[in-house]
Design a protein around this motif. Structure first.
Motif, PDB file in Angstrom:
ATOM      1  N   ARG A   2       0.872  -1.182   0.000  1.00 25.65           N
ATOM      2  CA  ARG A   2       0.000   0.000   0.000  1.00 25.65           C
ATOM      3  C   ARG A   2       0.908   1.231   0.000  1.00 25.65           C
ATOM      4  O   ARG A   2       1.671   1.442   0.950  1.00 25.65           O
ATOM      5  CB  ARG A   2      -0.903   0.005   1.237  1.00 25.65           C
ATOM      6  N   ILE A   3       0.806   2.021  -1.068  1.00 25.20           N
ATOM      7  CA  ILE A   3       1.683   3.175  -1.225  1.00 25.20           C
ATOM      8  C   ILE A   3       0.831   4.444  -1.243  1.00 25.20           C
ATOM      9  O   ILE A   3      -0.143   4.531  -1.996  1.00 25.20           O
ATOM     10  CB  ILE A   3       2.494   3.116  -2.546  1.00 25.20           C
ATOM     11  N   PHE A   4       1.221   5.418  -0.435  1.00 21.74           N
ATOM     12  CA  PHE A   4       0.533   6.713  -0.437  1.00 21.74           C
ATOM     13  C   PHE A   4       1.343   7.703  -1.261  1.00 21.74           C
ATOM     14  O   PHE A   4       2.577   7.769  -1.157  1.00 21.74           O
ATOM     15  CB  PHE A   4       0.380   7.247   0.987  1.00 21.74           C
ATOM     16  N   CYS A  54       2.251   0.746  -9.846  1.00 22.55           N
ATOM     17  CA  CYS A  54       1.423  -0.025  -8.914  1.00 22.55           C
ATOM     18  C   CYS A  54       0.433  -0.930  -9.646  1.00 22.55           C
ATOM     19  O   CYS A  54       0.125  -2.039  -9.172  1.00 22.55           O
ATOM     20  CB  CYS A  54       0.697   0.920  -7.956  1.00 22.55           C
ATOM     21  N   THR A  55      -0.045  -0.499 -10.805  1.00 23.21           N
ATOM     22  CA  THR A  55      -0.900  -1.377 -11.613  1.00 23.21           C
ATOM     23  C   THR A  55      -0.129  -2.602 -12.067  1.00 23.21           C
ATOM     24  O   THR A  55      -0.613  -3.743 -11.972  1.00 23.21           O
ATOM     25  CB  THR A  55      -1.447  -0.606 -12.834  1.00 23.21           C
ATOM     26  N   TRP A  59      -0.102  -3.560  -6.774  1.00 26.45           N
ATOM     27  CA  TRP A  59      -0.107  -2.879  -5.483  1.00 26.45           C
ATOM     28  C   TRP A  59      -1.236  -1.859  -5.435  1.00 26.45           C
ATOM     29  O   TRP A  59      -1.788  -1.467  -6.463  1.00 26.45           O
ATOM     30  CB  TRP A  59       1.227  -2.163  -5.248  1.00 26.45           C
ATOM     31  N   THR A  60      -1.544  -1.381  -4.242  1.00 27.83           N
ATOM     32  CA  THR A  60      -2.572  -0.364  -4.049  1.00 27.83           C
ATOM     33  C   THR A  60      -1.918   1.006  -3.936  1.00 27.83           C
ATOM     34  O   THR A  60      -1.100   1.236  -3.032  1.00 27.83           O
ATOM     35  CB  THR A  60      -3.389  -0.651  -2.772  1.00 27.83           C
ATOM     36  N   TRP A 174      10.656   5.817  -8.481  1.00 23.26           N
ATOM     37  CA  TRP A 174       9.868   4.609  -8.260  1.00 23.26           C
ATOM     38  C   TRP A 174      10.702   3.342  -8.400  1.00 23.26           C
ATOM     39  O   TRP A 174      10.469   2.361  -7.677  1.00 23.26           O
ATOM     40  CB  TRP A 174       8.676   4.586  -9.217  1.00 23.26           C
ATOM     41  N   ARG A 175      11.682   3.349  -9.298  1.00 24.47           N
ATOM     42  CA  ARG A 175      12.552   2.167  -9.435  1.00 24.47           C
ATOM     43  C   ARG A 175      13.276   1.878  -8.126  1.00 24.47           C
ATOM     44  O   ARG A 175      13.328   0.732  -7.660  1.00 24.47           O
ATOM     45  CB  ARG A 175      13.556   2.396 -10.569  1.00 24.47           C
ATOM     46  N   ILE A 176      13.835   2.938  -7.521  1.00 28.54           N
ATOM     47  CA  ILE A 176      14.551   2.750  -6.258  1.00 28.54           C
ATOM     48  C   ILE A 176      13.573   2.357  -5.150  1.00 28.54           C
ATOM     49  O   ILE A 176      13.874   1.488  -4.308  1.00 28.54           O
ATOM     50  CB  ILE A 176      15.317   4.035  -5.883  1.00 28.54           C
ATOM     51  N   ALA A 177      12.392   2.967  -5.152  1.00 33.79           N
ATOM     52  CA  ALA A 177      11.391   2.626  -4.135  1.00 33.79           C
ATOM     53  C   ALA A 177      10.975   1.164  -4.239  1.00 33.79           C
ATOM     54  O   ALA A 177      10.885   0.444  -3.230  1.00 33.79           O
ATOM     55  CB  ALA A 177      10.179   3.544  -4.277  1.00 33.79           C
TER      56      ALA A 177
END
Length: 493
Positions: A2-4, A54-55, A59-60, A174-177
């Motif tokens: 779950r990512i905000f 996320c798609t 992930w959400t 996002w790649r690093i995350a």
């Protein structure tokens, strides 16, 4: 997972007389949760890129508010606090989350807050605790404060100026995350303070080669996750303003510190050589009119709304009128009242009009003349790379053979589509006058026979050695010749 995600961004010229309230954010971009358009803006690419990531991952993605105001002066205190709390409340409602991924600019200053982003990031860290990933994409014209570094796990910064790579850097973020959340890396962020104030256009040397080398290091060294330069924003009078280098490594903080230091000292050694050559309005017109073919682009580089000025200076236009210049177009001059008058008059009307130079000293004098209203466009917009930049209701007027665009929303001249939106073919003009420091370059260089950078008037504090700062440290170049020679500077180096 779950990512905000959310975005809160503007760039504050603390010397600008134009204050930012909530309406300024709503005029530029205000997207409630889930309502951000498919197209990213400069500081909201983490949201649009995050949707795809996320798609693909299943992930959400929990979207908070995304909002951006075009640069100006101080942000109204209630506006900042309400937008900040709106995002914090959304995060609180989304808990628990596995990560927070943000889009920020990094040069916001609000009434009562010299470091609003540091305040936001610290409050987010208090909500999510010490172990949840917190990262953000930043604009390089930002202030990297110790408070922000302490709160976040890592930052990724646009490498290019003009900022043509904001989507690419969001993808890096996002790649690093993702690699962090899936256990492949453990990012460690190292920062070096270059102790300098400068301008670093990447469209020319020596910054072009420097940025290319940053990307080459990232490609060949698997321990290096990201390298960035915080250029700093010289019109932001805050204590930690200035140039800094960032190295994000896979758990090797010592290597990152050495790399950030080496890169930072290399920039410092070339201080004062990065800026594009500048000429005044008389020399700019002498050269432009002598050029055999067009369009010749004159960038009114210091009356740049992207740096927080009004964008209503008339210094170059006055010189053009005095010389009887024709076959020219000016885009844009900010004057919402003049736009209202033109829209009321209607297309084809010939009216007396006063416009421009209302915002501050050093912007010239208002222009008076009998103008023809050629075209009016509600809610006009232009392109900016993968994004769209609105400039509000706009009017195309003609005065003594010069086509002039008046806008009701302050925004710099990103792209030739600002002219075509008002019915002007920019490629058919010998001379184009635009208001931008360097963001225009990527698009206008495709049509320009020549580009001239013009320093006209004094709408922007562009000489840090003489600027009347109240908060900026004194041990920084060019205020001090070599701050690295001081005991404190030597220790930092």
């Amino acid at each position: 997972m779950r990512i905000f995600t959310a975005a809160l961004a503007t760039e504050t010229n603390t010397f600008s007389p134009i204050c930012i309230d909530r309406r300024a954010f709503e005029d530029s971009l205000y997207a409630p949760p889930g309502q951000h358009p498919a197209t990213p803006t400069l500081c909201t690419a983490p949201i649009t890129v995050g949707r795809k990531v996320c798609t693909d991952k299943g992930w959400t993605l929990i979207e908070g508010t995304a909002t951006w105001a075009d640069p100006a002066g101080l942000v109204n205190r209630q506006t900042f606090e309400s937008l900040r709390d709106e995002i914090l409340d959304q995060l609180g409602a989304a808990m628990p989350v596995d990560a927070v991924v943000l889009g920020l600019h990094g040069a916001m200053v609000a009434d009562g807050y010299l470091d609003p982003e540091g305040d936001l990031l610290t409050r987010i860290r208090e909500i999510i605790g010490p172990d949840i990933l917190l990262c953000a994409e930043l604009d390089p014209h930002s202030h990297l404060t110790a408070k922000r570094v302490a709160a976040a796990d890592f930052f990724v910064v646009f490498k290019e100026f003009p900022h043509t790579d904001f989507v690419d850097r969001a993808e890096d973020l996002w790649r690093i995350a993702v690699d962090t959340l899936e256990g492949r890396v453990k990012p460690a962020m190292s920062v070096f303070d270059c102790r300098m104030i400068d301008i670093f256009p990447t469209s020319r040397e020596p910054m072009r080669s420097f940025v290319d080398r940053l990307m080459a290091i990232e490609q060949v060294d698997p321990e290096v996750l990201s390298l960035s330069v915080i250029h700093g924003f010289m019109a932001g009078d805050v204590p930690e303003m200035g140039t800094k280098t960032i190295a994000v490594t896979n758990g090797n903080a010592d290597k990152g510190a050495m790399l950030a230091r080496d890169l930072g000292l290399e920039l410092f050694a070339k201080r004062g050589t990065f800026m594009m050559p500048q000429i005044d309005e008389k020399s700019a017109l002498d050269q432009a009119l002598a050029y055999p073919q067009g369009p010749v682009v004159i960038a009114d580089m210091w009356d740049n709304p992207g740096g927080g000025t009004a964008g209503d200076a008339t210094v170059i236009l006055a010189e053009m009128l005095a010389r009887g210049v024709t076959d020219a177009a000016v885009g844009m001059i900010w004057d919402p009242i003049a736009v209202q008058i033109c829209m009321a008059a209607g297309e084809g009307a010939e009216i007396p009009l006063r416009f421009g130079a209302k915002s501050a000293p050093g912007t010239g004098h208002p222009v008076d003349g009998l103008v023809t209203v050629v075209k009016v466009v509600p809610n006009a917009e232009m392109r900016f790379g993968d994004s769209i930049a609105p400039f509000g209701d706009a009017a195309h007027i003609r005065l003594e053979g010069i086509d002039i665009i008046l806008s009701s929303v302050r925004v710099q001249s990103y792209d030739p589509s600002l002219f075509t939106a008002l019915g002007i073919d920019p490629t058919a003009k010998h001379l184009l006058v635009i208001k931008s420091t360097n963001h225009f370059y990527a698009a206008f260089s495709q049509i320009a026979a020549e580009i001239l950078y013009c320093a006209a008037g004094t709408p922007y504090p562009n000489n840090p050695a003489k600027t009347a700062y109240r908060h900026v440290r004194r041990d920084i170049w060019p205020i001090m010749a070599n701050p690295h020679d001081t005991p404190e500077g030597s220790e930092a180096a």
